[in-house]
Write a protein that holds these residues in place. Sequence first.
Motif, PDB file in Angstrom:
ATOM      1  N   TYR A  24       0.829  -1.202   0.000  1.00 53.91           N
ATOM      2  CA  TYR A  24       0.000   0.000   0.000  1.00 53.91           C
ATOM      3  C   TYR A  24       0.870   1.260   0.000  1.00 53.91           C
ATOM      4  O   TYR A  24       0.595   2.219  -0.722  1.00 53.91           O
ATOM      5  CB  TYR A  24      -0.938  -0.001   1.205  1.00 53.91           C
ATOM      6  CG  TYR A  24      -1.851   1.189   1.250  1.00 53.91           C
ATOM      7  CD1 TYR A  24      -2.920   1.299   0.373  1.00 53.91           C
ATOM      8  CD2 TYR A  24      -1.627   2.219   2.160  1.00 53.91           C
ATOM      9  CE1 TYR A  24      -3.756   2.404   0.407  1.00 53.91           C
ATOM     10  CE2 TYR A  24      -2.464   3.325   2.198  1.00 53.91           C
ATOM     11  CZ  TYR A  24      -3.521   3.411   1.320  1.00 53.91           C
ATOM     12  OH  TYR A  24      -4.344   4.510   1.349  1.00 53.91           O
ATOM     13  N   SER A  28       0.883   4.144  -2.787  1.00 57.37           N
ATOM     14  CA  SER A  28       0.522   5.496  -2.346  1.00 57.37           C
ATOM     15  C   SER A  28       1.600   6.521  -2.674  1.00 57.37           C
ATOM     16  O   SER A  28       1.290   7.677  -2.973  1.00 57.37           O
ATOM     17  CB  SER A  28       0.262   5.504  -0.840  1.00 57.37           C
ATOM     18  OG  SER A  28      -0.859   4.709  -0.539  1.00 57.37           O
ATOM     19  N   ASN A  43       0.704  -8.208  -2.220  1.00 60.30           N
ATOM     20  CA  ASN A  43      -0.659  -8.394  -1.721  1.00 60.30           C
ATOM     21  C   ASN A  43      -1.006  -9.871  -1.586  1.00 60.30           C
ATOM     22  O   ASN A  43      -1.593 -10.286  -0.593  1.00 60.30           O
ATOM     23  CB  ASN A  43      -1.671  -7.717  -2.647  1.00 60.30           C
ATOM     24  CG  ASN A  43      -1.976  -6.309  -2.210  1.00 60.30           C
ATOM     25  OD1 ASN A  43      -2.034  -6.022  -1.027  1.00 60.30           O
ATOM     26  ND2 ASN A  43      -2.171  -5.436  -3.161  1.00 60.30           N
TER      27      ASN A  43
END
Length: 104
Positions: A24, A28, A43
């Motif tokens: 993440y 980001s 993931n």
Amino acid sequence: MEEMLSLAATAAGWLGALGTVVAYGLVSRRKVEPSSAVFQSLNLSGAALLAVSAAASGAWPAVAANFVWVLISVLALMSARGVLGTVRDRLRRTRTTSGGLVQR
């Protein structure tokens, strides 16, 4: 022995959490693309490890959620590698008849 399995499940959970947070964070900060193999692999492995940890704790809703997360990552990786397109093309070239599969 049971204590060792509990410790392994806890370690798996921490590694899984770290992997998904890193994934993440990379997306980001625009270091990787959401469709990239790096993001999807992080993931996938993170969700699998979290699922192992959740199963060891009997947290079945979390196991189910992480299993779906794994499936999404697998499909995204297959799509990125063109596997899904190849399968889709093969299915389009064939049709089912009463006798079986026939090439168009």
